[in-house]
Design a protein around this motif. Sequence first.
Motif, PDB file in Angstrom:
ATOM      1  N   ALA A  56       0.816  -1.207   0.000  1.00 56.35           N
ATOM      2  CA  ALA A  56       0.000   0.000   0.000  1.00 56.35           C
ATOM      3  C   ALA A  56       0.853   1.262   0.000  1.00 56.35           C
ATOM      4  N   LEU A  57       2.036   1.174   0.584  1.00 55.79           N
ATOM      5  CA  LEU A  57       2.848   2.379   0.745  1.00 55.79           C
ATOM      6  C   LEU A  57       4.017   2.442  -0.239  1.00 55.79           C
ATOM      7  N   ALA A  58       4.067   1.471  -1.149  1.00 54.78           N
ATOM      8  CA  ALA A  58       5.163   1.476  -2.124  1.00 54.78           C
ATOM      9  C   ALA A  58       5.120   2.779  -2.916  1.00 54.78           C
ATOM     10  N   GLY A  59       6.290   3.336  -3.157  1.00 53.01           N
ATOM     11  CA  GLY A  59       6.343   4.577  -3.929  1.00 53.01           C
ATOM     12  C   GLY A  59       6.153   5.828  -3.098  1.00 53.01           C
ATOM     13  N   THR A  60       5.751   5.681  -1.826  1.00 50.28           N
ATOM     14  CA  THR A  60       5.678   6.854  -0.949  1.00 50.28           C
ATOM     15  C   THR A  60       6.963   6.902  -0.120  1.00 50.28           C
ATOM     16  N   ASP A  61       7.124   7.930   0.698  1.00 47.80           N
ATOM     17  CA  ASP A  61       8.348   7.974   1.510  1.00 47.80           C
ATOM     18  C   ASP A  61       8.104   7.393   2.906  1.00 47.80           C
ATOM     19  N   ALA A  62       6.991   6.669   3.054  1.00 52.00           N
ATOM     20  CA  ALA A  62       6.689   6.078   4.362  1.00 52.00           C
ATOM     21  C   ALA A  62       7.718   5.013   4.714  1.00 52.00           C
TER      22      ALA A  62
END
Lengths: 569, 205
Positions: A56-62
């Motif tokens: 779900a968080l791939a590609g974000t900076d999380a």
Amino acid sequence: MTDRLQSHAAFNALQLAAQTRWNEMWEGNRLIVSVGVDSSSEPKGALRVLAACRQALAGTDAIVREVSGNGAMWMEPTVEIKRPGEPPVVYGWIGPDDVPALLAGALQDRAVGVRGADAFGEIPPLGEHPFFKHQQRIVMEDFGVIEPDSIEDAIARGAYNGLIKVLFEMTAEEAIAEVTASGLRGRGGAGFPAGIKWESGRKARARPKFVAVNSHEGEPNVYKDRRIHEGDPHKILEGMLIASIVCGAERAYNYIGGEYPLAIKRFRKAVVDAERLGLIGPNILGSGKDVEIRVRTGGGAYICGEGSALMYSVMGVRGQPRTKPPRSVEEGLWKRPTILNNTETFANVPAIINRGGEWFSQIGTPTSAGTKMMTVQGPLKHVGLVETPMGIPMRILIDEVWGGMRDGHQFRGVQTGGVSAGPLTEEHLDYAVDFDSMTEIGGMLGSGGFVVFDQHVCPVDFARYLTAFNRVESCSKCVPCHRGNPALVEILDRIRLGGGSREDLSLMERTSKHIIDLSLCGLGQVAPMPLLGMMKMYPQDFLDHIDNHLCAAGACPVSATATLATAAD
Amino acid sequence: MEDVAPTIAGPDPEPSPERYSDNNLENEIDLEEVRKILSHFHYRDFQEAQELILSALQEINEHFGWVSFDAAEVVAAHFGTTATRVYGLLTFYADFRTEPRGRHFMLLCHGMACYVMGSQRLVENLEDVWGIADGGTTADGELTVQVVNGCLGVCDRAPICKLDADFFGDLTPEKLNVAIRGTIAGRGSWRDAHHPVPAGSNHDR
Ligand SMILES: Cc1cc2nc3c(=O)[nH]c(=O)nc-3n(C[C@H](O)[C@H](O)[C@H](O)COP(=O)(O)O)c2cc1C
Ligand code: SF4
Ligand code: FES
């Protein structure tokens, strides 16, 4: 950070960098999602929750982290979410399908608490939850906080500071004096003072010497040692290194039960990382001290938790105990002095070295210092792993920490000391949980595993289960244990089947006395204790089976006979 | 959240049809493969050789599901000891099997949490319905069961079993039977749970 550190200063620099990175991460503006993955949450799908978060968080900076659980097993899988400018909040009962909603900020009803001192809006601090309120965590301090696979996380949180102290700032005598002053007693069951054992180990003249960690955990009632490996393996490793250095051992072994693959995996990772940084091996941090670490795994034989049997198992033969003396600190692995302690014992040592024996001795009771990791089993609301100060009353543990009985289950008793002691009933619940208090009524702290049972469990059948465990796990080396335990099981079966007589009760007592007095090792010497405890606490149940062919719990086949008999009448 | 069985563990097994093609028990162990596993177990001296025997046996047991007498001889030769000594280890330690596993493998927890929550009835149910006791394999080779005396560590969902890669919690005999039937009907096998104990000798830890 791939080279072996050569000096104290190099370690300090690395620690500073790790701390800076840690603080920047928590103070920064990135979303941090920490999923608790360990051997109790993995079966409930924690790895799939982790995968769902990553996806779900791939590609974000999380930042998505794989931490371990925090002991609150009944609410697993748990996920901790820290949003920019907010404190970290722990959520329970999160399945893989819940992840999108969770990340979107829904599911506030599953927020359990804030990791930190202050409430956040409606959400109270985790420490106010009854499960956590009575806890004080030394060994479990960083469970669910650090990534167990990250040595940098551990170092940022203070790992290896104790090692640094014994390498550069203290003499071996001073370090052992701290352990002695702390009052730390062995967490594996017997409660022998660790400082005294270490002192004998240091004084032993034969060379080489070894340190060994007992992480076998073959008992059917505990799950704590594997969870230290899964939650904070560096605590164990640091304890092993400190022990090796102050006792003059050149090699330290960790013997882990082969049934715990995740524990083994995370511990091996810790060893590889520590070796890479030069905290293990020759000339640690340029101090001139050498320690080698070896990991060995068990093969599912309970008896291999016994000290001498463990050593035979490490040496690749059948794990059968031998007579003592000589004790292991005189003649252990490869006939050399070996300092053996339980995992939890070692994991307490770094804090003792860092904060002083005096500090540790103030926690708990005068004769049982410190905290104890405890596990519970049975029909309770909040089943899980806790660490509380020694001396906490059993009633508080059961009613508050573990949440009391589940609906429809009535408290009947609590088995203590695993397969080595007897149960406590309602009237004994005010006894303090420490090494010495419960022994006068036949209970025992043991390794801190307690089994609460309800009206569906028959004391006669439970006694049979516990005695049969010891029968199966007996190594068959000596006759009293090898022949005596099957005899007890046979008599118990007679009673369970409705063929028992009152003489059987005294026969069991006599047989038990033989087994206790004449067995070679600790298994046989305590094997009849659960049976004797059940007979003492629940005499009426035994008599009901014998005289009236009645099993109130409906667990024994004796009831079937009773029905048949009435039908025939 | 009450009725979560089956709760599925671990990464989903990668589909590889050929792995499930044979329904028969594997009665032979490929000794070349055993030698390949053993080649990871270097030892520098006598002590290390002795210490690594159990680890090597564990890896072989995990890989094939059991250790044959022939394999034990190969292990003995590798470590410079006798086959009887190695076989003595196999029969002493409960985790080793000296007979092949069925297609599916169940660890039925009989630790104390599971006992007080009714695992005795599950053990009896296995005998009554499936005709197998601890260590046994059904006649059709579909299921092998090992009753675990220790604790699987998921006591909050007791009684519990692990069937191949999946855990089934809060079991009753009926739920257990449903789980077994479902597993036998599926395409998986015990190899899905293959959770290698990363062993090897000290050097490649
Ligand atoms: C049958 C038997 C099983 C044991 N199992 C364990 C075990 O699984 N883990 C453990 O730490 N100690 C176990 N012990 C206790 C060990 O013999 C030993 O006392 C202990 O590891 C010493 O460490 P400690 O002083 O830190 O407790 C067992 C003892 C007996 C007699
Ligand atoms: S008391 Fe039991 S376990 Fe201990 S040596 Fe004798 S037979 Fe073996
Ligand atoms: S006793 Fe079965 S999971 Fe703990």
